[in-house]
Design an enzyme around this catalytic site. Sequence first.
Site, PDB file in Angstrom:
ATOM      1  N   ARG A 164     -23.845  10.558  -1.653  1.00 57.13           N
ATOM      2  CA  ARG A 164     -22.907  10.055  -2.666  1.00 57.13           C
ATOM      3  C   ARG A 164     -23.412   8.736  -3.260  1.00 57.13           C
ATOM      4  NH1 ARG A 164     -22.443  14.197  -1.671  1.00 57.13           N
ATOM      5  NH2 ARG A 164     -20.770  15.426  -0.821  1.00 57.13           N
ATOM      6  N   SER A 251     -12.079  13.125  -2.090  1.00 54.00           N
ATOM      7  CA  SER A 251     -12.284  12.282  -0.901  1.00 54.00           C
ATOM      8  C   SER A 251     -12.250  10.815  -1.310  1.00 54.00           C
ATOM      9  CB  SER A 251     -13.653  12.564  -0.277  1.00 54.00           C
ATOM     10  OG  SER A 251     -13.757  13.928   0.014  1.00 54.00           O
ATOM     11  N   GLU A 353     -15.236   5.910  -1.805  1.00 53.13           N
ATOM     12  CA  GLU A 353     -16.125   6.760  -2.609  1.00 53.13           C
ATOM     13  C   GLU A 353     -15.920   6.534  -4.121  1.00 53.13           C
ATOM     14  OE1 GLU A 353     -16.987  10.862  -1.051  1.00 53.13           O
ATOM     15  OE2 GLU A 353     -16.557  11.414  -3.116  1.00 53.13           O
TER      16      GLU A 353
HETATM   17  C1  LIG Z   1      -9.720  17.234  -6.438  1.00 52.59           C
HETATM   18  C2  LIG Z   1     -11.077  16.561  -6.433  1.00 52.59           C
HETATM   19  C3  LIG Z   1     -12.097  17.087  -5.653  1.00 52.59           C
HETATM   20  C4  LIG Z   1     -13.366  16.489  -5.640  1.00 52.59           C
HETATM   21  N1  LIG Z   1     -14.350  17.041  -4.875  1.00 52.59           N
HETATM   22  C5  LIG Z   1     -15.590  16.496  -4.866  1.00 52.59           C
HETATM   23  C6  LIG Z   1     -16.635  17.104  -4.076  1.00 52.59           C
HETATM   24  O1  LIG Z   1     -16.440  18.141  -3.433  1.00 52.59           O
HETATM   25  N2  LIG Z   1     -17.843  16.508  -4.068  1.00 52.59           N
HETATM   26  C7  LIG Z   1     -18.096  15.374  -4.806  1.00 52.59           C
HETATM   27  O2  LIG Z   1     -19.238  14.895  -4.752  1.00 52.59           O
HETATM   28  N3  LIG Z   1     -17.134  14.784  -5.562  1.00 52.59           N
HETATM   29  C8  LIG Z   1     -15.888  15.313  -5.610  1.00 52.59           C
HETATM   30  N4  LIG Z   1     -14.896  14.727  -6.369  1.00 52.59           N
HETATM   31  C9  LIG Z   1     -15.178  13.479  -7.101  1.00 52.59           C
HETATM   32  C10 LIG Z   1     -15.531  13.681  -8.609  1.00 52.59           C
HETATM   33  O3  LIG Z   1     -15.109  14.946  -9.050  1.00 52.59           O
HETATM   34  C11 LIG Z   1     -17.038  13.543  -8.867  1.00 52.59           C
HETATM   35  O4  LIG Z   1     -17.492  12.275  -8.462  1.00 52.59           O
HETATM   36  C12 LIG Z   1     -17.389  13.729 -10.355  1.00 52.59           C
HETATM   37  O5  LIG Z   1     -18.782  13.824 -10.519  1.00 52.59           O
HETATM   38  C13 LIG Z   1     -16.855  12.594 -11.239  1.00 52.59           C
HETATM   39  O6  LIG Z   1     -17.045  12.993 -12.592  1.00 52.59           O
HETATM   40  P1  LIG Z   1     -16.262  12.306 -13.780  1.00 52.59           P
HETATM   41  O7  LIG Z   1     -16.847  12.821 -15.053  1.00 52.59           O
HETATM   42  O8  LIG Z   1     -14.817  12.508 -13.621  1.00 52.59           O
HETATM   43  O9  LIG Z   1     -16.676  10.773 -13.584  1.00 52.59           O
HETATM   44  P2  LIG Z   1     -15.786   9.474 -13.840  1.00 52.59           P
HETATM   45  O10 LIG Z   1     -14.715   9.411 -12.816  1.00 52.59           O
HETATM   46  O11 LIG Z   1     -15.380   9.399 -15.261  1.00 52.59           O
HETATM   47  O12 LIG Z   1     -16.867   8.336 -13.543  1.00 52.59           O
HETATM   48  C14 LIG Z   1     -17.374   8.141 -12.247  1.00 52.59           C
HETATM   49  C15 LIG Z   1     -18.522   7.123 -12.319  1.00 52.59           C
HETATM   50  O13 LIG Z   1     -19.603   7.677 -13.068  1.00 52.59           O
HETATM   51  C16 LIG Z   1     -19.906   6.872 -14.206  1.00 52.59           C
HETATM   52  N5  LIG Z   1     -20.240   7.801 -15.294  1.00 52.59           N
HETATM   53  C17 LIG Z   1     -19.489   8.839 -15.753  1.00 52.59           C
HETATM   54  N6  LIG Z   1     -20.161   9.482 -16.733  1.00 52.59           N
HETATM   55  C18 LIG Z   1     -21.334   8.839 -16.903  1.00 52.59           C
HETATM   56  C19 LIG Z   1     -22.442   8.999 -17.786  1.00 52.59           C
HETATM   57  N7  LIG Z   1     -22.507   9.998 -18.697  1.00 52.59           N
HETATM   58  N8  LIG Z   1     -23.474   8.122 -17.703  1.00 52.59           N
HETATM   59  C20 LIG Z   1     -23.445   7.116 -16.802  1.00 52.59           C
HETATM   60  N9  LIG Z   1     -22.432   6.902 -15.945  1.00 52.59           N
HETATM   61  C21 LIG Z   1     -21.383   7.758 -15.997  1.00 52.59           C
HETATM   62  C22 LIG Z   1     -18.649   6.059 -14.472  1.00 52.59           C
HETATM   63  O14 LIG Z   1     -18.981   4.851 -15.131  1.00 52.59           O
HETATM   64  C23 LIG Z   1     -18.149   5.830 -13.055  1.00 52.59           C
HETATM   65  O15 LIG Z   1     -18.862   4.772 -12.477  1.00 52.59           O
HETATM   66  C24 LIG Z   1     -13.613  15.311  -6.414  1.00 52.59           C
HETATM   67  C25 LIG Z   1     -12.574  14.784  -7.212  1.00 52.59           C
HETATM   68  C26 LIG Z   1     -11.321  15.413  -7.223  1.00 52.59           C
HETATM   69  C27 LIG Z   1     -10.239  14.854  -8.100  1.00 52.59           C
END
Ligand SMILES: Cc1cc2nc3c(=O)[nH]c(=O)nc-3n(C[C@H](O)[C@H](O)[C@H](O)COP(=O)(O)OP(=O)(O)OC[C@H]3O[C@@H](n4cnc5c(N)ncnc54)[C@H](O)[C@@H]3O)c2cc1C
Length: 357
Positions: A164, A251, A353
């Site tokens: 992560r 998580s 996380e």
């Molecule tokens: C129900 C649920 C289940 C989940 N299960 C998992 C799992 O099984 N495994 C796992 O690893 N994660 C899991 N996650 C966490 C999450 O889904 C991941 O971390 C996902 O990749 C976040 O994507 P996002 O577009 O929503 O990012 P955001 O929440 O919008 O951003 C997260 C971070 O990434 C940065 N960021 C976003 N987009 C970019 C970009 N294009 N360029 C540079 N930086 C960027 C942001 O600045 C921030 O720091 C879960 C979340 C939920 C709600």
Amino acid sequence: MLVEKNLPLQPFNTFHIVAKAHALVRIHDEADVQGLLNEPVWATFPKFVLGGGSNVVLTGDVKPLVLKVEIKGRKLVGETAKAFIVEVGAGENWHEFVAWTLAEGYFGLENMALIPGTVGASPVQNIGAYGVELQDRFDSLDAIDLHTGKLFTLNAAQCAFGYRDSVFKHSSVANEYEGQKPIGLKDRALILRVRFALPKLWKPVLGYADIDKKMAEHACLKPTAQQLFDWVCEIRRAKLPNPDVMGNVGSFFKNPTVTPEQCEDIIARDPKVVHYVLADGSVKLAAGWLIDACGWRGKSVGQAGVFEKQALVLVNRGSVSGPDAATGGEVMTLAKAIQTSVYERFGILLETEPVVV
Ligand SMILES: Cc1cc2nc3c(=O)[nH]c(=O)nc-3n(C[C@H](O)[C@H](O)[C@H](O)COP(=O)(O)OP(=O)(O)OC[C@H]3O[C@@H](n4cnc5c(N)ncnc54)[C@H](O)[C@@H]3O)c2cc1C
């Protein structure tokens, strides 16, 4: 360039915390970023990159300029002897992209089905589930430097993936706490496109109890990629709260890794501690078990609570679309109280996380 002012962010974060962006710009391609950097008022203004908001905790209104990534597109861009190379826009929805790869006959991402969020965020925390991590299928990515406007490409080694973790989570300013880590790209890089190398000779990744159970139920020894995709979706729907109904970010804490000696010490405190020995001899502990053992399951601070079915997930017990949602303050107060009690009982400091903004 349209700059949206005082935009409510409750629909744009999966915890559904009420907060506003002072200013927000939607990014459809690199020209949008370059155009922004050419405007004197925004060139040096602090910026925050937002994808699907499924890994952020908003603790108040967001003062930096929010760059909401909406870059689309997915296509096969090449192949090697061993893999298909697929390129995807950073604003594509991750789960829809995984479903598309299967429909096109490119396998290898099925264990990571139903992870919320965008493709662009997937390398940031090296997402992973059911024995597969992004780094196992990663080829390269294109990004833009938010300070200079220059485009650059990174391979897996340059992304410095860890559990992560990646170069995008570490500050670009040298920091005494960073130890030997390379200088990072946090708040500096906006990821535009990600390329994946999906194996031509596909083998299912098995070995997880929930998946073994599905194989037994279906009397199936060799699942197809589509079967694995369907099972992972079913397992996740049964285990995790749907963020559209009950706000959460998945998580909330990382599973801590300890030395065998530290693990012995913890086993002495509680012989039932859930742990797995890793290939390098270190031991991974189940953070959810540690939290549960401290009695947190089902507890709340205001509208922020610990999910009844899985103590690793903090949830918004309030509204997902109204004012009585959990606040970022309640979420972080609960998180800190959990960290303190786990530390006092087991001597382990849980690391959060999601990104706290
Ligand atoms: C129900 C649920 C289940 C989940 N299960 C998992 C799992 O099984 N495994 C796992 O690893 N994660 C899991 N996650 C966490 C999450 O889904 C991941 O971390 C996902 O990749 C976040 O994507 P996002 O577009 O929503 O990012 P955001 O929440 O919008 O951003 C997260 C971070 O990434 C940065 N960021 C976003 N987009 C970019 C970009 N294009 N360029 C540079 N930086 C960027 C942001 O600045 C921030 O720091 C879960 C979340 C939920 C709600």
